[in-house]
Design a protein around this motif. Structure first.
Motif, short mmCIF file in Angstrom:
data_model
loop_
_atom_site.label_atom_id
_atom_site.label_comp_id
_atom_site.label_asym_id
_atom_site.label_seq_id
_atom_site.Cartn_x
_atom_site.Cartn_y
_atom_site.Cartn_z
N GLY A 120 14.67 -12.84 -4.42
CA GLY A 120 14.25 -11.60 -5.71
C GLY A 120 12.65 -12.31 -6.32
N ASN A 121 12.33 -11.37 -7.32
CA ASN A 121 11.37 -11.44 -8.06
C ASN A 121 10.72 -12.84 -8.67
OD1 ASN A 121 9.97 -11.08 -10.94
ND2 ASN A 121 8.71 -9.89 -9.38
N PRO A 122 11.61 -13.28 -9.30
CA PRO A 122 11.23 -14.52 -10.26
C PRO A 122 10.87 -15.75 -9.13
CG PRO A 122 13.39 -13.56 -11.02
CD PRO A 122 13.09 -12.97 -9.75
N VAL A 151 11.04 -3.40 -1.92
CA VAL A 151 10.94 -2.45 -2.94
C VAL A 151 9.78 -2.68 -3.88
CG1 VAL A 151 12.58 -1.11 -4.44
CG2 VAL A 151 13.53 -2.55 -2.52
N ASP A 152 8.70 -3.06 -3.44
CA ASP A 152 7.64 -3.32 -4.06
C ASP A 152 6.36 -3.21 -3.21
OD1 ASP A 152 5.70 -4.80 -5.75
OD2 ASP A 152 7.04 -6.43 -6.29
N GLN A 153 5.83 -4.50 -2.79
CA GLN A 153 4.47 -4.47 -2.18
C GLN A 153 4.30 -4.68 -0.75
OE1 GLN A 153 6.00 -7.22 -3.44
NE2 GLN A 153 5.55 -8.29 -1.31
N ARG A 643 9.71 3.66 -14.23
CA ARG A 643 8.85 3.19 -14.98
C ARG A 643 9.15 1.80 -15.49
NH1 ARG A 643 11.36 6.94 -18.36
NH2 ARG A 643 12.39 6.21 -20.16
N ARG A 644 8.27 1.23 -15.94
CA ARG A 644 8.75 -0.25 -16.84
C ARG A 644 8.30 -0.07 -18.38
NH1 ARG A 644 8.04 -1.12 -11.71
NH2 ARG A 644 9.03 -3.04 -10.76
N HIS A 645 8.94 -1.01 -18.96
CA HIS A 645 8.63 -1.16 -20.39
C HIS A 645 8.27 -2.39 -20.74
CE1 HIS A 645 9.04 -0.91 -24.88
NE2 HIS A 645 9.00 0.44 -24.59
MO LIG Z 1 8.09 -6.31 -8.16
#
Ligand SMILES: [Mo]
Ligand SMILES: Nc1nc2c(c(=O)[nH]1)N[C@H]1C(S)=C(S)[C@@H](COP(=O)(O)OP(=O)(O)OC[C@H]3O[C@@H](n4cnc5c(=O)[nH]c(N)nc54)[C@H](O)[C@@H]3O)O[C@H]1N2
Ligand SMILES: Nc1nc2c(c(=O)[nH]1)N[C@H]1C(S)=C(S)[C@@H](COP(=O)(O)OP(=O)(O)OC[C@H]3O[C@@H](n4cnc5c(=O)[nH]c(N)nc54)[C@H](O)[C@@H]3O)O[C@H]1N2
Ligand code: SF4
Length: 764
Positions: A120-122, A151-153, A643-645
């Motif tokens: 995952g991301n962390p 799901v990202d880059q 979107r992100r916040h």
């Molecule tokens: Mo990400």
């Protein structure tokens, strides 16, 4: 190493210790001052470290809440094993025994191919997890793994490996010195900036404009970043490749092209000139909804600007033509001489060389995409992974190679992966699920064993990967503010051990030292050093030793006392506010490591995707012709984006009360014309449906959306049974990945297209 200073306690107040650390949550890498009350070890205050050489006093609301994460009563602090429907807290030894007991029979019976990991991301923000996940994989030899990367880059990785020879050599804009910034599919106002490390991006945008430069935001949504730009250009999701091809067409047709200093370092220039010729701004106008004159003007302005950069981020990756858009962003910069130059797109010059930069297609050979295919769907492997959405069927479908064991590493795939309902159904079918995580959340509730990670204040920190695309060559090392309970292994040791078990070994023979020494020795040899000479210099191994090696053998390093005044980890540690070694510098000639030794401007693999783009454009034209002249009609052909916040981080910070309180943020943003056509009112509940599923969500009518595009945040949906996140549960929201069809991907990279999903909106 003066990381800790004791402040003078004011009369009558408790004594407080102030710790200077770097925030590990995002790529801004802000310097923080964490105040800890000695009496009860409570974090009483976190504020910006104004003396931090990199962030200079910048921070966001999330950074001030690390104490909340640390003190969160819901956080897992001791290993837990499942007993039926209940959890039992156990010792680390017992937890590892359970891991062995669960893994061994699967590996014995089905082989290691029946086990996999989800990263995952962390992991990208932790030098402990990031480096040693590789050691786990190296030992386990899983034939395939899954990650948030698809799901990202992943599209950017594919573009970079083909263009520059390494998937992690990702150029970033030299934001602090640019005059003209085009931001496509990124919203640093919320995200802080991504694949681009720079604190206070909005401050930089304001600076660019105050100095007479220009900022253009190209996005289906008028974001908080657009509020700091000169111009917002709405674009239909998934059409950026066509827009960028049209920019190129203008550049070549009007003779604005130049390779500048890179003339002898680029292959494929003529091929690009030819392939873009058909894409006039007029020909892509209805597809992208960007008026031809706007495209033409931006191309001219950008080419004419003294310095400039076109930057693309997740909106350009998480879409149907992700690789093509990610590639073209760089091409546009290169063909107007705004690449590898001050104020343009540049490679980072990190103080520590990132391990991810070791691979080179010049040495290892060009990537062979599709070396194997996923068992059930037949999805081709791309850079060693298939789409994250494949995991559900690989667990659920019986047969040889069925996944029976899963290790999740700092990930929440039950929320973050498309078609998440299918994964939720599949996870309980596993024979063994081990989660390295500090929350009992939507994913880990299915685990058999949960091995808790540290809170962000319980671990030393160094951003080994992120500095690779930072706006300056800086470095900062943070000590742990709090010690973990006695006997708690570091996360890197846990990964090494899980790798050991997956390789068919047992706990009683586990010894982390030889594994770690072996890993470190390989890095020494990579740098031409003799491990027998280097190893004895260290008392301890682990990630710090690797950081020391990569700093000492990096661009400013002392090369083990060979370069006078060169840097070491000790010298970095001696500066609690960080060290700054200056701005970005041109590095393409040194770094590019393709077989030709040149930047490959027109990789055949990516160019080969043009027919698919042409076809999608033709389909859009057909739809328009069928609709007659009335053009796009409100409420029809709606597509969904994410979107992100700024007050939230993917799925896992919704248990922090101060961040989630206030107005509901999990809302469907919809343009007023679409809202009235769909008969949904502001504040009412709407039903949003796609081919993958259907959800109900409150409506927020806003002209910040372009017509035809609706928007939901990702990372929500915390109302599941069996989790332990009391605050998040009260602010549950809905998971937008219930709407994301798993097969909707960028075909070249296998990356999920979670933007541009066709949806229907109706009153609930
Ligand atoms: Mo990400
Ligand atoms: N629809 C849609 N889906 C998306 C996206 C989108 O924009 N739209 N974005 C995608 C992107 S870019 C990403 S990166 C993924 C994120 O996807 P994931 O990485 O799967 O999800 P996160 O929400 O980041 O979950 C991180 C997990 O790590 C745990 N954790 C936090 N810190 C630590 C630590 O130090 N150690 C350990 N062991 N665990 C820790 C948290 O408790 C949490 O369970 O989501 C993707 N999914
Ligand atoms: N506060 C906060 N910060 C974060 C995160 C977080 O969850 N919260 N997550 C972190 C992670 S894991 C990542 S990967 C980064 C992502 O960082 P960013 O890439 O900046 O992500 P977003 O803020 O989601 O912005 C993406 C933008 O793309 C737009 N978009 C969607 N589809 C398209 C399209 O087809 N074309 C164009 N041109 N635009 C499109 C969306 O409207 C949105 O404004 O953020 C990181 N930082
Ligand atoms: S912007 Fe916020 S989350 Fe990101 S590093 Fe800075 S304080 Fe942390």
């Amino acid at each position: 190493m003066s990381q800790t200073t004791t402040s003078d306690a004011r009369a009558g107040e408790d004594e407080t210790t102030v710790h200077t650390v770097t925030c590990p949550l995002c790529e801004c890498m802000c310097g923080l001052q964490v105040h800890v009350r000695e009496r009860d070890q409570q974090v009483t205050l976190i504020r910006a470290d104004r003396d931090d050489v990199w962030s200079k006093g910048y921070l966001c609301p999330k950074g001030t809440t690390l104490g909340h994460l640390h003190h969160d009563p819901d956080r897992i602090r001791v290993p837990m094993v499942r007993e039926g429907t209940r959890w039992r807290e156990v010792t680390w030894d017992e937890a590892f025994d359970r891991c062995q007991a669960l893994l061994a029979p699967i590996i014995e019976r089905d082989g290691v191919k029946a086990v996999t990991a989800f990263i995952g991301n962390p992991v990208g923000h932790s030098y402990s997890l990031g480096r040693y996940a590789a050691l786990l994989m190296g030992q386990a030899k899983f034939p395939s793994i899954y990650s948030a990367g698809t799901v990202d880059q992943w599209p950017k990785n594919v573009a970079c490996v083909l263009m520059y020879g390494n998937m992690w050599m990702i150029p970033a804009p030299d934001v602090q010195r640019t005059d003209y910034l085009v931001c496509m599919g990124g919203n640093p106002q919320a995200s802080g900036g991504s694949l681009l490390a720079c604190p206070d991006m909005l401050g930089e945008l304001d600076r660019i404009r105050a100095a007479g430069g220009r900022v253009v935001v190209i996005d289906p949504r008028r974001t908080g970043t657009a509020d700091h730009a000169d111009e917002w250009v709405p674009i239909l999701p998934g059409t950026d490749a066509a827009f960028l091809l049209a920019m190129l067409q203008v550049i070549f047709a009007e003779g604005l092209d130049t390779l500048g200093d890179l003339a002898d370092a680029v292959n494929g220039f003529e091929a690009v000139r030819e392939l873009c010729a058909e894409f006039t701004p007029e020909s892509v106008e209805t597809f992208t909804r960007v008026p031809a004159e706007t495209t033409r003007r931006i191309a001219r302005e950008f080419a004419a600007a003294p310095t400039g950069a076109v930057y693309g981020r997740i909106g350009l990756c998480n879409q149907e033509f992700g690789t093509m858009a990610s590639w073209l962003v760089d091409v546009v910069n290169i063909v107007v001489g705004k690449f590898d130059t001050v104020g343009g797109m540049m490679f980072g010059n990190p103080v520590n060389w990132p391990l991810a930069w070791m691979a080179s297609t010049a040495r290892d050979g060009e990537p062979q995409f599709g070396r194997w295919k996923s068992r059930v769907r037949g999805a081709p492997e791309i850079l060693g992974q298939v789409p994250a959405s494949c995991l559900a069927e690989e667990i659920a479908a019986p047969g040889d190679g069925q996944i029976k064991g899963l290790i999740t590493i700092a990930s929440n795939p039950a929320i973050s992966v498309p078609d998440s309902a299918r994964l939720e159904e599949a996870l309980p079918l596993l024979e063994c699920m081990i989660s390295l995580d500090n929350h009992l959340n939507e994913t880990t509730r299915f685990a058999d064993v949960i091995l808790p990670g540290p809170s962000p204040l319980e671990t030393p920190h160094y951003d080994e990967l992120i500095w690779g695309w930072a706006a300056r060559s800086a470095a900062n090392w943070s000590p742990a503010v709090f010690e973990r309970p006695e006997g708690t292994p570091e996360e890197w040791e846990i990964l090494a051990r899980l790798g050991w078990l997956c390789a068919g070994n047992t706990n009683d023979t586990f010894d982390v030292k030889p594994l770690d020494d072996g890993f470190f020795s390989a890095l020494c040899r990579y740098k031409g050093l003799d491990p027998d000479e280097i190893l004895p210099l260290y008392d301890e191994g682990g990630p710090d030793r690797m950081v020391d090696l990569t700093i000492r053998t990096g661009p400013f390093g002392d090369w083990y006392e060979t370069v006078p005044d060169g840097l070491t980890l000790e010298s970095v540690k001696a500066q609690p506010h960080g060290i700054d070694m200056g701005p970005m510098i041109p590095r393409a000639r040194e770094l590019v490591c393709t077989p030709s030794g040149r930047i490959e401007l027109a990789p055949p693999y990516i160019v080969g995707d043009l027919p698919r783009l042409r076809q999608r454009m033709a389909e859009a034209d057909d739809r328009r012709a069928t609709a007659g002249d009335r053009g796009p009609t409100a409420g029809e052909d709606l597509v969904l984006v994410s979107r992100r916040h700024i007050r939230s981080k993917n799925s896992w910070m919704h248990n922090v009360k101060v961040l989630v309180k206030g107005k509901d943020r999990c809302t469907l943003l919809i343009h007023p014309a679409d809202a009235s056509a769909c008969r949904v009112l502001d504040g009412s509940l709407a039903r949003v449906s796609s081919e993958a599923g259907s959800i109900e969500v409150p409506v927020e009518v806003s002209d910040e959306m372009m017509p035809g595009v609706v928007c939901l945040p990702h990372g929500w949906g915390h109302d599941k049974p069996g989790t332990r996140q009391s605050v998040a549960r009260e602010h549950a929201g809905v998971n937008n990945n219930l709407l994301a069809p798993g097969h909707f991907v960028d075909e070249l990279s296998g990356n999920a297209a979670v933007n541009g999903i066709p949806v229907v909106v109706a009153p609930a």
